[in-house]
Design a protein around this motif. Structure first.
Motif, PDB file in Angstrom:
ATOM      1  N   TRP A  38       0.834  -1.213   0.000  1.00  0.00           N
ATOM      2  CA  TRP A  38       0.000   0.000   0.000  1.00  0.00           C
ATOM      3  C   TRP A  38       0.862   1.253   0.000  1.00  0.00           C
ATOM      4  O   TRP A  38       0.597   2.211  -0.733  1.00  0.00           O
ATOM      5  N   PHE A  39       1.924   1.267   0.800  1.00  0.00           N
ATOM      6  CA  PHE A  39       2.793   2.434   0.877  1.00  0.00           C
ATOM      7  C   PHE A  39       3.489   2.688  -0.457  1.00  0.00           C
ATOM      8  O   PHE A  39       3.552   3.835  -0.924  1.00  0.00           O
ATOM      9  N   ALA A  41       2.532   1.705  -3.488  1.00  0.00           N
ATOM     10  CA  ALA A  41       1.556   2.114  -4.496  1.00  0.00           C
ATOM     11  C   ALA A  41       1.127   3.569  -4.280  1.00  0.00           C
ATOM     12  O   ALA A  41       1.035   4.353  -5.242  1.00  0.00           O
ATOM     13  N   ARG A  42       0.866   3.924  -3.042  1.00  0.00           N
ATOM     14  CA  ARG A  42       0.453   5.300  -2.742  1.00  0.00           C
ATOM     15  C   ARG A  42       1.565   6.283  -3.064  1.00  0.00           C
ATOM     16  O   ARG A  42       1.318   7.352  -3.659  1.00  0.00           O
ATOM     17  N   ASN A  43       2.782   5.955  -2.708  1.00  0.00           N
ATOM     18  CA  ASN A  43       3.901   6.852  -2.977  1.00  0.00           C
ATOM     19  C   ASN A  43       4.154   7.000  -4.475  1.00  0.00           C
ATOM     20  O   ASN A  43       4.446   8.089  -4.970  1.00  0.00           O
ATOM     21  N   THR A  44       4.016   5.890  -5.216  1.00  0.00           N
ATOM     22  CA  THR A  44       4.207   5.946  -6.667  1.00  0.00           C
ATOM     23  C   THR A  44       3.159   6.825  -7.334  1.00  0.00           C
ATOM     24  O   THR A  44       3.476   7.674  -8.175  1.00  0.00           O
ATOM     25  N   LEU A  45       1.879   6.642  -6.956  1.00  0.00           N
ATOM     26  CA  LEU A  45       0.808   7.448  -7.542  1.00  0.00           C
ATOM     27  C   LEU A  45       0.975   8.924  -7.198  1.00  0.00           C
ATOM     28  O   LEU A  45       0.731   9.804  -8.034  1.00  0.00           O
ATOM     29  N   HIS A  46       1.405   9.220  -5.969  1.00  0.00           N
ATOM     30  CA  HIS A  46       1.601  10.623  -5.567  1.00  0.00           C
ATOM     31  C   HIS A  46       2.718  11.270  -6.380  1.00  0.00           C
ATOM     32  O   HIS A  46       2.572  12.407  -6.872  1.00  0.00           O
ATOM     33  N   ASN A  47       3.830  10.562  -6.546  1.00  0.00           N
ATOM     34  CA  ASN A  47       4.944  11.109  -7.325  1.00  0.00           C
ATOM     35  C   ASN A  47       4.564  11.311  -8.791  1.00  0.00           C
ATOM     36  O   ASN A  47       5.000  12.287  -9.427  1.00  0.00           O
ATOM     37  N   GLN A  49       1.530  12.017  -9.879  1.00  0.00           N
ATOM     38  CA  GLN A  49       0.648  13.184  -9.949  1.00  0.00           C
ATOM     39  C   GLN A  49       1.432  14.480  -9.835  1.00  0.00           C
ATOM     40  O   GLN A  49       1.146  15.467 -10.516  1.00  0.00           O
ATOM     41  N   SER A  55      -1.791   8.217 -15.410  1.00  0.00           N
ATOM     42  CA  SER A  55      -1.807   6.825 -14.982  1.00  0.00           C
ATOM     43  C   SER A  55      -3.160   6.220 -15.304  1.00  0.00           C
ATOM     44  O   SER A  55      -4.143   6.928 -15.549  1.00  0.00           O
TER      45      SER A  55
END
Length: 392
Positions: A38-39, A41-47, A49, A55
């Motif tokens: 989860w961490f 995936a969340r960090n990848t999506l934030h970077n 954006q 994406s």
């Protein structure tokens, strides 16, 4: 008087219980893995954006914008990306399935040949194994591609052997013109295989009951082929073929295998068969020598000893490492991108460069290889369970 029945122990929720502690540790491990995923995936999506990188998998429905020159069906630039990925998966499976079949046959022959009484045969098999398994697979693929594209004649001056043509353009061969009879032949082949399977089960039961052996190979094969021939006859017995002919600049019509496909297939087959040969040799050596002596005492020939006694007992040792070699062959097919063969990795690279969806394209490739590997393992584990020696 039967012994008293011992009641099953109740599971304790106390920390002193080893089973309870094991369950807690497993739950904590799964939770920790889920938290890490989860961490990331969340960090990848934030970077993504923050950098304005798009994406999602919505690009799969957009036109691909590139052609694919090789496949089981035509593909042009106006078709969506998902069909391009499907073409890449089909090309990957085509190499993997044919390669597995050829590798199994060649590797088994080489492994058995290591036990030949002929010194020349043993030496050739040993030299083959040592040569091909000690040269990197990528170098072998490049070598085969160089041989096929540089040493063969030009496409307008191909080598001819009957209806077959071989040149730098690949291998051209006749293909049947599709008709109803071919579909009926395919259905008949499936029904023939079912009938052959039923015959083998009946023949095996009769052998266990009477001790009289019946053909377990040739008769089932004849039954399956008879089903295909019968379906072909019912469908009108079509005989028309699309035969290749030599044109002014290249061979025209018929079917064709490109140099890229041939190079990948030959490289993977020759490389992996060397490892399969060692697996077969180790499996045969694991069988007690007394088994061969007993078979010889019964009057069995050298070939019958190997086919009826040694190899069936060696299967329990051969199948697990053989599964690993099948998986390696499938995954090594990803190196085909180095010589331009349009497999799923090549299609993914092209889609990635055009759309910028790196995470999505890599995820698709990972899912394809994970799915094929798990399916291969599942089938081989099922076969391993059937081939295992069962104690009475």
């Amino acid at each position: 008087m039967p012994p008293p029945r011992i009641p099953p122990k109740k599971r304790s929720l106390s920390w002193r219980s080893q089973a309870f502690r094991g369950l807690v540790y497993q739950v904590l491990a799964v939770g920790l893995i889920a938290l890490v995923v989860w961490f990331l995936a969340r960090n990848t999506l934030h970077n993504m954006q923050v950098r304005g990188i798009q994406s999602g998998f919505d690009f799969l429905t957009e036109p691909a914008g590139f052609d694919i020159g090789e496949g089981l069906y035509p593909f042009d630039s106006g078709e969506p990306y998902w069909r391009a990925f499907l073409m890449g998966v089909v090309n990957t499976l085509r190499v993997a399935v044919i390669g597995i079949v050829l590798t199994t046959v060649l590797g088994t022959l080489l492994g058995v040949g290591r036990f030949s009484r002929n010194a020349l045969v043993r030496g050739l098999c040993s030299a083959y194994v040592e040569l091909f398994r000690n040269v990197p697979i990528l170098l072998q693929l490049l070598t085969w591609y160089l041989v096929l594209t540089e040493t063969l004649p030009a496409s307008y001056e191909p080598w001819k052997a009957g209806p077959f043509f071989l040149s730098k353009g690949g291998l051209n061969f006749p293909i049947p013109v599709w008709a109803t009879g071919h579909g009926m032949a395919a259905i008949g082949l499936v029904l023939g295989c079912v009938a052959a399977w039923g015959y083998r089960r009946w023949a095996w039961r009769r052998f266990e009951a009477t001790g009289r052996g019946r053909s377990m190979v040739w008769v089932p094969m004849a039954v399956a082929l008879s089903g295909a021939v019968l379906g072909w006859l019912v469908g009108g017995a079509p005989t028309q073929f699309n035969v290749p002919v030599k044109g002014d600049f290249a061979v025209e019509h018929g079917g064709a295998l490109t140099p890229e496909f041939l190079a990948v297939l030959l490289g993977l087959t020759f490389y992996t068969s060397a490892f399969v040969a060692e697996v077969v040799r180790a499996g045969i050596q694991s069988v007690s020598g007394g088994q061969g002596e007993a078979a010889a005492a019964l009057g069995l020939s050298r070939g019958q000893q190997m086919r009826l006694v040694m190899l069936p007992q060696a299967l329990r040792v051969i199948i697990p490492p053989l599964t690993s070699q099948y998986l390696n062959l499938t995954k090594n097919s990803s190196l085909a991108v180095a010589i331009g063969y349009p497999d799923v990795v090549s299609i993914s690279n092209t889609a990635l460069n055009q759309t910028g969806r790196a995470v999505e394209c890599i995820s698709i490739v990972m899912l394809v290889y994970l799915s094929t590997s798990l399916l291969t393992s599942l089938l081989m584990n099922w076969y391993n369970a059937r081939a295992a020696i069962k104690e009475r």
